[in-house]
Enzyme design. Structure first.
Site, mmCIF file in Angstrom:
data_model
loop_
_atom_site.group_PDB
_atom_site.id
_atom_site.type_symbol
_atom_site.label_atom_id
_atom_site.label_comp_id
_atom_site.label_asym_id
_atom_site.label_seq_id
_atom_site.Cartn_x
_atom_site.Cartn_y
_atom_site.Cartn_z
ATOM 1 N N THR A 66 -44.445 36.363 3.842
ATOM 2 C CA THR A 66 -43.542 35.702 4.645
ATOM 3 C C THR A 66 -42.385 35.128 3.341
ATOM 4 O OG1 THR A 66 -45.467 35.628 6.679
ATOM 5 C CG2 THR A 66 -43.267 34.345 7.093
ATOM 6 N N HIS A 125 -48.057 47.216 2.933
ATOM 7 C CA HIS A 125 -49.134 47.259 2.312
ATOM 8 C C HIS A 125 -49.901 47.827 1.747
ATOM 9 C CE1 HIS A 125 -48.361 42.875 4.103
ATOM 10 N NE2 HIS A 125 -48.808 43.802 5.369
ATOM 11 N N ARG A 279 -49.730 28.772 8.355
ATOM 12 C CA ARG A 279 -50.824 27.651 8.177
ATOM 13 C C ARG A 279 -50.986 26.026 7.421
ATOM 14 N NH1 ARG A 279 -56.412 27.402 7.112
ATOM 15 N NH2 ARG A 279 -55.798 28.781 4.744
#
Ligand code: PAP
Length: 317
Positions: A66, A125, A279
């Site tokens: 991100t 990925h 987070r």
């Protein structure tokens, strides 16, 4: 790939449970791929045609994707949008830099990607050796980010727990660790993906830029300069004087992005809440979850796998 072909293929592949406890990871071309992504992975590898001006942000999940998407987008598009009018203020980095496997080829086996203005920025990925030949052989650039294996796995484990489906019997941390130590986790083995990009970056430094989450945390300014130089668009003296690098680093910082309305309340087309990508954003958070012996065992395995490569990780701030 038709449904029938997929089912035939699955019968031939080694399978294991994922962290959610369902048997849905399949070893496909050396990578543990979730069954939900298999078709998209296959279509991407078969059909994507790179352009020389493309930029590919590559990573293992939960390694700083991100952040790197926001940074790369800001650097590459800075001549179009200044930081005060950046699309990042109103859109998730994942909406601006779509992922081949999770977003683009999931919806359509041959999406029309030609309309995007250059430089097109995508993410992947996939392991380096599994990238479509046209990415590996064209002049397009690959910016890779990795993260120390302990924080990577804890970040993934926390995500699975936060968004567990009702009634799903999740694997315990011990069970997950037994798998991770064998390299069985989403888009693992860890050592294969990092080594693939590491070696490619050493062999072709103009093609692959290898970054570490911990280094970005320590010195974002010099890493932003590195990204800009690698992309062939170094910051000018004037930009440096005007504080353009600091502005991008502030715009893309964890606290700034996390507190934007779009990242607090928005949802991606894939259904993932934008907030799920933010987070704690710290180096060394693993120590709050893993026992010292768990960490030591896993690090020992990773070190053995990476031995002789010169690649090392910092696990604390
Ligand atoms: P993805 O693979 O699902 O895209 P990815 O962005 O690679 O996830 O990783 C998410 C981690 O990056 C989270 O780490 P944590 O669980 O240890 O907190 C997230 O908090 C962190 N992260 C997201 N954005 C930033 C940022 N701007 N700066 C630093 N860390 C960030």
């Amino acid at each position: 790939m038709e449904e029938e072909d997929l089912q035939q293929l699955l019968l031939t592949l080694p399978a294991e449970k994922n962290f959610e406890g369902t048997k849905s990871l399949y070893l496909y071309k050396g990578t543990w791929v979730p069954v939900s992504l298999l078709r998209a992975v296959d279509s991407f590898q078969r059909h994507f045609i790179a352009q020389d001006t493309d930029i590919i942000v590559a990573s293992m999940p939960k390694s700083g994707t991100t952040w790197l998407k926001a940074l790369t987008f800001s650097v590459a598009k800075r001549h179009i949008y200044g930081p005060k009018e950046s699309p990042l203020l109103t859109a998730s980095p994942h909406a601006l830099v779509p992922c081949f496997e999770v977003d683009l080829y999931m919806k359509d086996p041959q999406p029309n990607l030609d309309r995007a203005p250059p430089p097109r920025i995508f993410s992947s990925h996939s392991h380096f050796t599994n990238l479509p030949e046209s990415i590996r052989n064209s002049k397009c650039k690959v910016v890779y980010i990795c993260r120390n294996p302990l924080d990577q796995v804890v970040s993934y484990f926390q995500l699975v727990h936060k968004f567990k489906l009702h009634g799903t019997p999740l694997l315990s941390l011990d069970e997950c660790f037994e798998k991770i130590c064998r390299g069985v986790h989403v888009l693992g083995p860890f050592w294969d993906t990092v080594l693939g990009y590491w070696k490619a970056s050493l062999e072709r430094p103009d093609k692959v830029l290898f970054l570490k989450y911990e280094d970005l945390k320590e010195d974002i300014i010099s890493n932003l300069k590195k990204i800009a130089e690698f992309l062939g668009i170094p910051f000018t003296e004037e930009e440096e004087k005007e504080g353009a690098i600091e502005e991008i680093s502030r715009l893309c910082s964890f606290d700034n992005l996390r507190n934007l309305e779009v990242n607090k309340n928005g949802v991606l087309p894939s259904g993932a809440p934008n907030s799920s990508f933010f987070r704690k954003g710290k180096v060394g958070d693993w120590a709050n979850y893993l026992s010292p012996s768990m960490a030591e065992n896993y690090l020992k395995i990773v070190e053995e796998k990476l031995s002789g490569s010169g690649l090392t990780f910092r696990t604390s701030q």
